[in-house]
Design a protein around this motif. Structure first.
Motif, PDB file in Angstrom:
ATOM      1  N   THR A  83      34.858  41.302  47.549  1.00 38.65           N
ATOM      2  CA  THR A  83      34.874  41.135  45.907  1.00 38.65           C
ATOM      3  C   THR A  83      36.103  40.211  45.606  1.00 38.65           C
ATOM      4  O   THR A  83      37.228  40.725  46.446  1.00 38.65           O
ATOM      5  CB  THR A  83      35.193  42.641  45.039  1.00 38.65           C
ATOM      6  N   ILE A  85      38.894  39.152  43.061  1.00 40.15           N
ATOM      7  CA  ILE A  85      39.489  39.318  41.392  1.00 40.15           C
ATOM      8  C   ILE A  85      40.313  38.103  41.081  1.00 40.15           C
ATOM      9  O   ILE A  85      41.177  37.751  41.924  1.00 40.15           O
ATOM     10  CB  ILE A  85      40.143  40.568  41.290  1.00 40.15           C
ATOM     11  N   TYR A  94      35.797  39.074  37.878  1.00 39.17           N
ATOM     12  CA  TYR A  94      35.615  39.505  39.359  1.00 39.17           C
ATOM     13  C   TYR A  94      34.012  39.077  39.742  1.00 39.17           C
ATOM     14  O   TYR A  94      33.286  38.961  38.829  1.00 39.17           O
ATOM     15  CB  TYR A  94      35.943  41.055  39.598  1.00 39.17           C
ATOM     16  N   LEU A 150      35.996  47.830  36.899  1.00 38.79           N
ATOM     17  CA  LEU A 150      35.775  48.037  38.211  1.00 38.79           C
ATOM     18  C   LEU A 150      36.205  49.456  38.859  1.00 38.79           C
ATOM     19  O   LEU A 150      36.708  50.301  38.046  1.00 38.79           O
ATOM     20  CB  LEU A 150      36.701  47.221  39.013  1.00 38.79           C
ATOM     21  N   LEU A 161      45.821  47.082  40.611  1.00 46.00           N
ATOM     22  CA  LEU A 161      45.404  46.200  39.642  1.00 46.00           C
ATOM     23  C   LEU A 161      45.594  46.148  37.832  1.00 46.00           C
ATOM     24  O   LEU A 161      45.681  45.019  37.469  1.00 46.00           O
ATOM     25  CB  LEU A 161      43.628  46.154  39.649  1.00 46.00           C
TER      26      LEU A 161
END
Length: 183
Positions: A83, A85, A94, A150, A161
């Protein structure tokens, strides 16, 4: 405070003048168990189809073939997928690559659509135990409706994050009802 926030295990972080890119692999050790399980699963299905049974027994086995294909697809994703981001002052995006997976959707959120970000803990109890996830949510500017962006298996990743989004997008942190705060 933000400068001493450690990068969570498994995150690869690249900062530049436009923002930040964070990458992490989907790999989990359970993928090796799935490989062994799938060998037995498909071995049994091959044995089942080799038996001289009526067609409706073989048609019933097609459900098991579909489950096996789905689990094999997920296992392949665990080994190959990452993934990515991307956080900039204007955008939070993302994407999951290289293999598409139906429950993992790519998304892009504009700064004007994000009033606040927060982490919510979800606990799901099953007969096999308890699963805990930490979901990163946003509150849209035009409403109080929250949207899950997410989900992570550890609070550290979701909180990291959240902090980076607040810093780069210049969102003033504030307490949100339902936000998870560890003891």
């Amino acid at each position: 405070m933000d400068s001493i926030l450690p990068v969570p295990k498994g995150f690869e972080v690249q900062e530049n003048s436009q923002g930040m890119v964070i990458r992490y692999a989907w790999y989990k050790p359970v993928a090796w168990f799935f490989i062994v399980f799938l060998a037995f699963w498909f071995g049994f299905i091959i044995f089942w189809f080799s038996l001289p049974t009526p067609w409706f027994f073989k048609a019933f086995a097609l459900i098991h073939v579909a489950v096996g294909v789905g689990l094999a697809w997920y296992t392949l994703c665990l080994f190959k997928n990452k993934t990515e981001i991307i956080i900039s002052p204007q955008t939070f995006a993302y994407r999951h690559t290289p293999i598409p997976f139906p429950t993992y959707k790519d998304a892009q959120h504009q700064r004007g659509d994000i009033e606040q970000v927060f982490v919510r803990q979800t606990i799901v109890k099953t007969k096999n135990g308890t699963n805990i996830a930490y979901q990163l949510h946003k509150i849209a500017s035009e409403a109080t409706k929250t949207t899950k962006m997410l989900s992570f298996e550890s609070y550290d990743k979701a909180f990291f994050l959240k902090r980076k989004i607040e810093k780069i997008m210049r969102i003033e942190p504030r307490s949100i009802e339902g936000e998870y705060k560890p003891q």
